[in-house]
Design an enzyme around this catalytic site. Structure first.
Site, PDB file in Angstrom:
ATOM      1  N   GLY A   1     -14.340 -18.644  27.768  1.00  0.00           N
ATOM      2  CA  GLY A   1     -14.365 -17.693  26.669  1.00  0.00           C
ATOM      3  C   GLY A   1     -13.438 -16.528  26.955  1.00  0.00           C
TER       4      GLY A   1
ATOM      5  N   GLU B   1      -8.896 -11.839  41.485  1.00  0.00           N
ATOM      6  CA  GLU B   1     -10.126 -11.945  40.696  1.00  0.00           C
ATOM      7  C   GLU B   1     -11.348 -11.589  41.563  1.00  0.00           C
ATOM      8  OE1 GLU B   1     -10.612 -15.913  39.224  1.00  0.00           O
ATOM      9  OE2 GLU B   1     -12.311 -15.405  37.951  1.00  0.00           O
TER      10      GLU B   1
ATOM     11  N   GLY C   1     -14.450 -22.463  35.847  1.00  0.00           N
ATOM     12  CA  GLY C   1     -13.413 -23.213  36.543  1.00  0.00           C
ATOM     13  C   GLY C   1     -13.332 -22.938  38.032  1.00  0.00           C
TER      14      GLY C   1
ATOM     15  N   VAL D   1     -19.958 -10.138  47.084  1.00  0.00           N
ATOM     16  CA  VAL D   1     -20.094 -10.706  45.735  1.00  0.00           C
ATOM     17  C   VAL D   1     -19.770 -12.203  45.727  1.00  0.00           C
ATOM     18  CG1 VAL D   1     -19.513  -8.517  44.613  1.00  0.00           C
ATOM     19  CG2 VAL D   1     -17.696 -10.168  45.044  1.00  0.00           C
TER      20      VAL D   1
ATOM     21  N   ARG E   1     -12.920 -12.329  26.588  1.00  0.00           N
ATOM     22  CA  ARG E   1     -13.726 -11.107  26.441  1.00  0.00           C
ATOM     23  C   ARG E   1     -12.824  -9.897  26.505  1.00  0.00           C
ATOM     24  NH1 ARG E   1     -15.165 -14.598  30.994  1.00  0.00           N
ATOM     25  NH2 ARG E   1     -16.309 -16.187  29.872  1.00  0.00           N
TER      26      ARG E   1
ATOM     27  N   VAL F   1      -7.805  -0.871  28.403  1.00  0.00           N
ATOM     28  CA  VAL F   1      -8.319  -2.060  27.713  1.00  0.00           C
ATOM     29  C   VAL F   1      -7.983  -3.286  28.561  1.00  0.00           C
ATOM     30  CG1 VAL F   1      -8.138  -3.499  25.634  1.00  0.00           C
ATOM     31  CG2 VAL F   1      -8.008  -0.989  25.446  1.00  0.00           C
TER      32      VAL F   1
ATOM     33  N   VAL G   1     -14.842 -20.427  41.616  1.00  0.00           N
ATOM     34  CA  VAL G   1     -15.893 -19.565  42.172  1.00  0.00           C
ATOM     35  C   VAL G   1     -15.248 -18.708  43.258  1.00  0.00           C
ATOM     36  CG1 VAL G   1     -16.677 -21.427  43.746  1.00  0.00           C
ATOM     37  CG2 VAL G   1     -18.171 -19.481  43.302  1.00  0.00           C
TER      38      VAL G   1
ATOM     39  N   ASP H   1     -10.354 -10.308  29.532  1.00  0.00           N
ATOM     40  CA  ASP H   1     -10.696 -11.325  30.517  1.00  0.00           C
ATOM     41  C   ASP H   1     -10.568 -12.669  29.802  1.00  0.00           C
ATOM     42  OD1 ASP H   1     -11.979 -13.162  32.140  1.00  0.00           O
ATOM     43  OD2 ASP H   1     -13.927 -12.146  32.143  1.00  0.00           O
ATOM     44  N   ALA H   2      -9.455 -13.352  30.039  1.00  0.00           N
ATOM     45  CA  ALA H   2      -9.260 -14.664  29.410  1.00  0.00           C
ATOM     46  C   ALA H   2      -9.855 -15.709  30.348  1.00  0.00           C
ATOM     47  CB  ALA H   2      -7.774 -14.904  29.156  1.00  0.00           C
TER      48      ALA H   2
HETATM   49  O1  LIG Z   1     -18.157 -10.024  31.297  1.00  0.00           O
HETATM   50  C1  LIG Z   1     -19.019 -10.897  31.378  1.00  0.00           C
HETATM   51  N1  LIG Z   1     -20.282 -10.649  31.007  1.00  0.00           N
HETATM   52  C2  LIG Z   1     -21.254 -11.578  31.075  1.00  0.00           C
HETATM   53  N2  LIG Z   1     -21.063 -12.819  31.536  1.00  0.00           N
HETATM   54  C3  LIG Z   1     -19.819 -13.147  31.930  1.00  0.00           C
HETATM   55  C4  LIG Z   1     -18.744 -12.231  31.866  1.00  0.00           C
HETATM   56  N3  LIG Z   1     -17.654 -12.836  32.318  1.00  0.00           N
HETATM   57  C5  LIG Z   1     -18.016 -14.089  32.648  1.00  0.00           C
HETATM   58  N4  LIG Z   1     -19.321 -14.286  32.423  1.00  0.00           N
HETATM   59  C6  LIG Z   1     -20.087 -15.501  32.726  1.00  0.00           C
HETATM   60  O2  LIG Z   1     -19.239 -16.437  33.375  1.00  0.00           O
HETATM   61  C7  LIG Z   1     -19.374 -17.705  32.774  1.00  0.00           C
HETATM   62  C8  LIG Z   1     -18.104 -18.504  32.737  1.00  0.00           C
HETATM   63  O3  LIG Z   1     -17.049 -17.881  33.370  1.00  0.00           O
HETATM   64  P1  LIG Z   1     -15.544 -17.889  32.829  1.00  0.00           P
HETATM   65  O4  LIG Z   1     -15.415 -18.449  31.468  1.00  0.00           O
HETATM   66  O5  LIG Z   1     -15.064 -16.495  33.013  1.00  0.00           O
HETATM   67  O6  LIG Z   1     -14.865 -18.880  33.853  1.00  0.00           O
HETATM   68  P2  LIG Z   1     -13.758 -18.627  34.946  1.00  0.00           P
HETATM   69  O7  LIG Z   1     -14.112 -17.330  35.616  1.00  0.00           O
HETATM   70  O8  LIG Z   1     -13.870 -19.779  35.897  1.00  0.00           O
HETATM   71  O9  LIG Z   1     -12.463 -18.581  34.225  1.00  0.00           O
HETATM   72  C9  LIG Z   1     -19.849 -17.419  31.377  1.00  0.00           C
HETATM   73  O10 LIG Z   1     -20.629 -18.464  30.889  1.00  0.00           O
HETATM   74  C10 LIG Z   1     -20.682 -16.179  31.562  1.00  0.00           C
HETATM   75  O11 LIG Z   1     -21.965 -16.540  31.973  1.00  0.00           O
HETATM   76 CA   LIG Z   2     -14.829 -15.272  34.996  1.00  0.00          CA
END
Ligand SMILES: O=c1[nH]cnc2c1ncn2[C@@H]1O[C@H](COP(=O)(O)OP(=O)(O)O)[C@@H](O)[C@H]1O
Ligand SMILES: [Ca+2]
Length: 475
Positions: free
Chosen positions: A70, A184, A215, A209, A72, A62, A217, A65-66
């Site tokens: 969001g 990451e 936040g 990739v 997940r 399990v 890239v 992904d914080a």
């Molecule tokens: O598991 C996933 N499935 C689908 N889209 C995802 C997933 N993880 C991240 N994303 C995409 O990444 C975008 C934002 O990335 P995140 O919130 O993970 O920011 P971060 O990687 O900079 O912390 C979301 O709006 C979504 O489009």
């Molecule tokens: Ca992400």
């Protein structure tokens, strides 16, 4: 006796099998090599005729992904050969919630509580008898990286308490952490190449990739051993440009870099910082307001001339620090080495906000898990977006949330600039915009957690109980 003879047969197989999965973190290298015999045994066992109990031998992992925008949860199940096997009708349980943990910076308990619905769904997907040996890991990304003081540590602690206090899954304090950007990016690379069946192939047959989060890239692709030896060495080894991976018998030199503050939502703040006080030519005509990111409010107003692609591009180039000093043969932006390119970068799988905005702009179909596009498509879409007034935007971009509409020109121009001026792509180069990848007729999310799960599934904590279950069976 059966147990002994099974072991014997395993040993036979082990001698003839080559299976290696290695750790991405140097500090775990030792643990990995110590652990290799277990992997060999599992790999061998997987080829033995244990069909009736095959399912019982699957392990579960399990991963939370914080993310910055969001949280997940992903639940995966692996067979002893580290292939994904179905959980119900799918190959993955995937659920998400918004906002991310960093939105609860002042209330760590509430932050942790936001994961509860995800946790109970994840737990429900794991057979009760396997919950105690199923690891649950939480990786936080840019949102927590950017929090000030000890706010992120307090949130992580609240999450550890939640897992310890209210979950049957196996948790450890060190499994709840802020991932560094390099992990990451490397996990994202493993996910995509695992799903495409590329692991084990020569490096030119892998794909690169790019993952554009809110936040940060990341870019990652393999380069030759010769090029890797010549890579610049940063003063802190943990910032190394090269991550060595050994997967399915192949060794890879992964060029990987994560750019904090250059995810799509963070980059808006960077662009607004460079915009003149008279306004930004990236903001749609008719908008005068402010933009909040990371607890800071930025003035966000259209310039008197309205939005304009070319002027917005200049603002993006400044924000990206494209022209900053480069002490390497070639840089992406902000003085970061570009990795030298090569065949590992020829095919690029570009994920997250690149996919989302391309779908919002209408040049790819959101219902498809992946689509081919070119960086130039972002420019064409940006041209149209920048010529749109705020009051026309909702009808032109119905899938974009109201709060994001003023930034649709900025987002698309930024994405084009990042790909072409930042990462050095040819505007006509074909890239794959990806949300999910097809694997054995099911779709799996194209996100870093699978890479982390593959690593976890190959770790002693998962395999030891698995071996015990096998021994139990063999007895
Ligand atoms: O598991 C996933 N499935 C689908 N889209 C995802 C997933 N993880 C991240 N994303 C995409 O990444 C975008 C934002 O990335 P995140 O919130 O993970 O920011 P971060 O990687 O900079 O912390 C979301 O709006 C979504 O489009
Ligand atoms: Ca992400």
């Amino acid at each position: 006796m059966i147990y002994l003879s099974t072991r014997e047969r395993v040993r036979e197989r082990v001698r003839s099998l080559e299976f290696e999965l290695n750790k991405m973190m140097p500090k775990q290298k030792q643990g990995c090599s110590a652990f290799l015999p277990l992997l060999l045994i599992c790999s061998a066992l997987a080829t033995l005729p244990l069909t009736s109990t095959a399912v019982a031998n699957n392990s579960y992992v399990v991963i939370f992904d914080a993310g910055s925008s969001g949280s997940r949860v992903h639940v995966f199940s692996f067979d002893t050969d580290l292939n994904l096997v179905p959980i119900g009708n799918d190959l993955e349980l995937f659920l998400q919630t918004k906002p991310g943990l960093s939105a609860y910076a002042s209330d760590p308990k509430l932050a942790a509580a936001s994961l509860k619905p995800l946790l109970s769904a994840a737990e429900g997907a794991v057979p009760p008898q396997l919950r105690g040996s199923t690891p649950v890991k939480v990786g936080a990304t840019a949102g927590l990286r950017l929090l000030k003081g000890n706010a992120s540590e307090q949130i992580l602690q609240a999450v550890r308490d939640l897992l310890k206090g209210s979950s049957e899954l196996k948790s450890k304090p060190e499994w709840v952490s802020v991932l560094d950007g390099i992990q990451e990016g490397a996990f994202q690379w493993v996910t995509i190449n695992y799903l495409l069946g590329n692991l084990g192939k020569r490096f030119p047959n892998t794909v690169g990739v790019v993952d554009l989060g809110g936040g940060s890239v990341q870019m990652a692709y393999t380069i030759s051993a010769k090029h890797a030896r010549k890579a610049p060495k940063p003063s802190d080894p943990k910032d190394s440009y090269i991550k060595k991976l050994a997967l399915k018998g192949a060794k890879y030199n992964l060029y990987v870099h994560s750019y904090l503050n250059y995810g799509l939502l963070a980059a808006r703040a960077e662009i607004l910082k460079v915009a003149k006080t008279t306004g930004s030519s990236c903001i749609l005509n008719g908008f005068h307001g402010s933009y909040k990111y990371g607890g800071v409010e930025y003035k966000a107003s259209a310039s008197s001339a309205g939005s304009n692609m070319d002027s917005c591009r200049r603002e993006c180039i400044k924000a990206l620090k494209i022209n900053s000093t480069c002490i390497h043969p070639k840089c992406t932006f902000g003085g970061i080495w570009n990795g030298g390119g090569g065949p590992g970068k020829r095919n690029l799988y570009v994920a997250s906000f690149f996919f989302d905005r391309a779908a919002d702009a209408g040049f790819i179909d959101r219902s498809q898990p992946a689509s081919k596009a070119r960086p130039a498509d972002f420019k064409t879409a940006a041209d149209r977006a920048c010529a749109t007034k705020l009051n026309e935007a909702k009808s032109r971009y119905p899938t974009v949330q109201t709060d994001d509409l003023p930034y649709i020109c900025m987002d698309l121009v930024y994405q084009f600039t990042l790909l072409v001026d930042g990462f050095g792509l040819d505007p006509q180069q074909e890239i794959t915009l990806v949300k999910q990848v097809k694997y054995q007729n099911s779709l799996v999310e194209a996100a870093w957690p699978l890479g982390s799960a593959v690593e976890a599934a190959a770790s002693p904590s998962v395999l030891e109980p698995l071996i015990k279950r096998m021994e139990l069976y063999a007895n």
